[in-house]
Design a protein around this motif. Structure first.
Motif, mmCIF file in Angstrom:
data_model
loop_
_atom_site.group_PDB
_atom_site.id
_atom_site.type_symbol
_atom_site.label_atom_id
_atom_site.label_comp_id
_atom_site.label_asym_id
_atom_site.label_seq_id
_atom_site.Cartn_x
_atom_site.Cartn_y
_atom_site.Cartn_z
ATOM 1 N N ASP A 50 0.809 -1.213 0.000
ATOM 2 C CA ASP A 50 0.000 0.000 0.000
ATOM 3 C C ASP A 50 0.848 1.271 0.000
ATOM 4 O OD1 ASP A 50 -2.621 1.419 0.420
ATOM 5 O OD2 ASP A 50 -1.596 2.027 2.252
ATOM 6 N N SER A 51 1.767 1.392 0.940
ATOM 7 C CA SER A 51 2.543 2.630 1.085
ATOM 8 C C SER A 51 3.643 2.393 2.107
ATOM 9 C CB SER A 51 1.631 3.780 1.541
ATOM 10 O OG SER A 51 1.011 3.452 2.773
ATOM 11 N N PHE A 52 4.295 3.499 2.524
ATOM 12 C CA PHE A 52 5.320 3.446 3.566
ATOM 13 C C PHE A 52 4.998 4.484 4.622
ATOM 14 C CE2 PHE A 52 7.273 1.633 -0.136
ATOM 15 C CZ PHE A 52 8.081 0.622 0.335
ATOM 16 N N VAL A 53 5.262 4.129 5.861
ATOM 17 C CA VAL A 53 5.089 5.069 6.966
ATOM 18 C C VAL A 53 6.461 5.411 7.529
ATOM 19 C CG1 VAL A 53 4.262 5.345 9.333
ATOM 20 C CG2 VAL A 53 2.754 4.370 7.594
ATOM 21 N N GLY A 54 6.744 6.707 7.615
ATOM 22 C CA GLY A 54 7.975 7.179 8.231
ATOM 23 C C GLY A 54 7.675 7.778 9.592
ATOM 24 N N GLU A 55 8.540 7.518 10.577
ATOM 25 C CA GLU A 55 8.343 8.033 11.926
ATOM 26 C C GLU A 55 9.642 8.634 12.452
ATOM 27 O OE1 GLU A 55 6.525 5.364 14.789
ATOM 28 O OE2 GLU A 55 5.993 4.016 13.141
ATOM 29 N N GLY A 56 9.505 9.649 13.283
ATOM 30 C CA GLY A 56 10.641 10.207 13.993
ATOM 31 C C GLY A 56 10.235 10.599 15.399
ATOM 32 N N GLU A 57 11.120 10.356 16.383
ATOM 33 C CA GLU A 57 10.826 10.689 17.775
ATOM 34 C C GLU A 57 12.031 11.384 18.394
ATOM 35 O OE1 GLU A 57 9.785 7.244 19.989
ATOM 36 O OE2 GLU A 57 8.090 6.705 18.707
ATOM 37 N N ILE A 58 11.762 12.292 19.335
ATOM 38 C CA ILE A 58 12.814 12.943 20.110
ATOM 39 C C ILE A 58 12.211 13.427 21.423
ATOM 40 C CG2 ILE A 58 12.477 15.260 19.140
ATOM 41 C CD1 ILE A 58 15.588 15.523 19.120
ATOM 42 N N SER A 59 13.033 13.507 22.461
ATOM 43 C CA SER A 59 12.563 13.893 23.788
ATOM 44 C C SER A 59 13.175 15.209 24.250
ATOM 45 C CB SER A 59 12.915 12.801 24.812
ATOM 46 O OG SER A 59 12.248 11.596 24.529
ATOM 47 N N TYR A 60 12.421 15.919 25.085
ATOM 48 C CA TYR A 60 12.902 17.128 25.761
ATOM 49 C C TYR A 60 12.553 16.993 27.236
ATOM 50 C CZ TYR A 60 13.446 18.848 21.061
ATOM 51 O OH TYR A 60 13.842 18.962 19.743
ATOM 52 N N ARG A 61 13.474 17.492 28.090
ATOM 53 C CA ARG A 61 13.311 17.270 29.525
ATOM 54 C C ARG A 61 13.553 18.561 30.303
ATOM 55 N NH1 ARG A 61 13.067 12.900 32.856
ATOM 56 N NH2 ARG A 61 13.892 13.136 34.969
ATOM 57 N N GLY A 62 12.875 18.651 31.446
ATOM 58 C CA GLY A 62 13.120 19.768 32.343
ATOM 59 C C GLY A 62 12.179 20.937 32.111
ATOM 60 N N GLU A 63 12.468 22.027 32.795
ATOM 61 C CA GLU A 63 11.640 23.222 32.700
ATOM 62 C C GLU A 63 11.597 23.723 31.264
ATOM 63 O OE1 GLU A 63 11.248 27.674 34.723
ATOM 64 O OE2 GLU A 63 12.763 26.239 35.437
ATOM 65 N N GLY A 64 10.405 24.030 30.794
ATOM 66 C CA GLY A 64 10.250 24.515 29.423
ATOM 67 C C GLY A 64 10.221 23.417 28.383
ATOM 68 N N ALA A 65 10.197 22.157 28.825
ATOM 69 C CA ALA A 65 10.228 21.045 27.873
ATOM 70 C C ALA A 65 9.026 21.085 26.927
ATOM 71 C CB ALA A 65 10.268 19.716 28.610
ATOM 72 N N GLY A 66 7.840 21.450 27.456
ATOM 73 C CA GLY A 66 6.653 21.490 26.617
ATOM 74 C C GLY A 66 6.769 22.507 25.512
ATOM 75 N N ALA A 67 7.302 23.692 25.831
ATOM 76 C CA ALA A 67 7.457 24.730 24.817
ATOM 77 C C ALA A 67 8.491 24.325 23.771
ATOM 78 C CB ALA A 67 7.870 26.045 25.482
ATOM 79 N N ARG A 68 9.587 23.671 24.228
ATOM 80 C CA ARG A 68 10.600 23.220 23.270
ATOM 81 C C ARG A 68 10.052 22.117 22.352
ATOM 82 N NH1 ARG A 68 14.615 21.139 26.698
ATOM 83 N NH2 ARG A 68 13.593 21.917 28.590
ATOM 84 N N ALA A 69 9.219 21.249 22.922
ATOM 85 C CA ALA A 69 8.616 20.200 22.099
ATOM 86 C C ALA A 69 7.688 20.808 21.048
ATOM 87 C CB ALA A 69 7.844 19.229 22.985
#
Length: 433
Positions: free
Chosen positions: A317-336
């Motif tokens: 049918d097709s191909f699925v590409g994925e990428g993941e990365i983590s951020y930690r500590g204060e401000g992690a949500g904004a950096r994500a």
């Protein structure tokens, strides 16, 4: 009234093996059935067979047979399984090798004929069942096309003295109906009793689902002993009535509520459950308490089958590409959030041909926040661009990113069509040890 005891040794390819051994050793079974084949599994097995002519059967076949064969032979239990997947003949040869290594005598029947790829390719105008379109729409990407066989080739093999019957694609309930119908000599047009046997097969085909697996919901539907869940067995009488139960002392439980959920599982119309051998009718089925972990199943019936068999088509049918990365500590949500915005903009700037882009954010501050970006593309190379952009965030994105990973996987999809049952011819190959 004479009864037959039949157990479910597996409900899917990766299922636990210990409950099957428990059934083989303590279930006093006449037959043990391993149902291990999902629709997509056949296509994946066909790809394996294309790489190696002796591959294409269930990867756990050897482990399962090594585990249960000694007990089955000792107790006179015969085995039926669809672990042949895309290569029942190779599976039978492997089973014979295992039996010889264990010093066991075994008469094995391999049933073929479900592979109808050439027949389906030759009929590009055939309509697809679940979706709009015709076979020709996927013909150039087709990997496999397998018809759902019925019970009678298996029943004939058992009548021929098979200790082990190995098939490819077959109707799930038919794997259980076959030994029941064979044992009692049911006529092939006894729609009422065949309907009862089909109901038994449908109840057992998913193994642990009828002993509490996939049912448990803490506080609402509590089930004890899931870590040592016992698989079900049925005591089937000659008139088609049956008791669904399990080995005493095993985990889980059998009750009418659990059985009712399984009875309706994957059934669109209980009054017209279309199978290769008949159109089953479950609309008048009754489930009654018959003691601890014992439920009486009765009332199923059926009518003559249709002129066609369902065919499951696997295609690229097709191909699925994925990428993941983590951020930690204060401000992690904004950096994500910034990281996600960068990846989206990069894919737009580079005109990456990505569809169905999805973004997930896992976690929350002040701990760790991990993002996952996934999308679909027509080629592996294009799909890989998603992961590359995510990994590039290491040095081109927000501060303190880590644990990046990327992956590309091919999507093997499944559609269905119908084929004239008169075109499907089965064959049985015998192998002894």
């Amino acid at each position: 009234m004479r009864t037959v005891r039949i157990g479910a040794g597996a409900g899917y390819s990766g299922d636990r093996i210990e409950p099957a051994l428990e059934l083989a050793g303590h279930g006093a079974l006449d037959f043990l059935v391993f149902e291990c084949l999902a629709e997509r599994t056949v296509a994946l097995a066909q790809l394996a067979r294309q790489r190696n002519a002796e591959a294409g059967f269930d990867p756990y076949l050897a482990e399962r047979l090594q585990t249960v064969l000694p007990a089955c032979i000792a107790h006179g239990t015969r085995i039926v399984t669809n672990m042949g997947a895309a290569n029942p003949l190779a599976a039978a040869r492997e089973a014979a090798r295992i039996a010889r290594s264990l010093g066991l005598k075994l008469r094995i029947a391999a049933i073929t004929g479900d592979d109808v790829t050439d027949l389906v390719r030759a009929r590009p105008e055939s309509p697809l069942v679940e979706t709009q379109g015709v076979v020709g729409d996927v013909a150039d990407r087709m990997i496999s096309a397998n018809a759902y066989l019925g019970a009678w080739p298996v029943a004939d093999a058992l009548a021929g003295g098979a200790d082990l019957v190995i098939t490819g694609r077959i109707g799930d309930p038919a794997m259980f109906l076959a030994p029941i119908a064979h044992s009692f000599g049911w006529p092939r047009d006894d729609w009422r009793r065949l309907g009862c046997g089909t109901a038994v097969g449908h109840m057992l085909e998913c193994a642990g689902q009828v002993t509490g697996g996939y049912y448990a919901d803490p506080g609402l539907k509590d089930v004890e002993g899931l870590a040592r869940l016992g698989f079900p067995l049925a005591e089937v009488a000659e008139d088609g009535t049956a008791v669904i139960t399990k080995v005493a002392g095993s985990g889980g439980r059998v009750d009418a509520a659990i059985c009712a959920e399984q009875l309706l599982y994957e059934v669109h119309d209980p009054a017209r459950y279309m199978q290769p051998d008949l159109v089953a009718d479950f609309s008048r089925v009754t489930l009654a308490y018959a003691g601890a972990d014992r439920v009486t199943l009765a009332g199923a019936t059926g009518t003559a089958p249709t002129d066609t068999l369902k065919v499951s088509i696997g295609y690229r049918d097709s191909f699925v590409g994925e990428g993941e990365i983590s951020y930690r500590g204060e401000g992690a949500g904004a950096r994500a959030a910034l990281a996600i915005a960068i990846v989206r903009e990069r894919l737009e700037l580079t005109a990456a041909p990505i569809t169905e882009l999805h973004v997930d954010i896992v976690g929350r501050e002040p701990g760790e926040v991990r993002i996952r970006v996934a999308g679909r593309a027509a080629t592996s190379r294009d799909a890989a661009r998603i992961g590359r952009e995510v990994e590039a965030l290491y040095t081109n994105g927000p501060a303190a990113g880590g644990g990046a990973r990327s992956v590309v996987r091919e999507v093997i999809a499944v559609v269905s069509t119908l084929i004239d049952r008169a075109l499907v011819e089965t064959s049985t190959t015998w192998i002894g040890t």
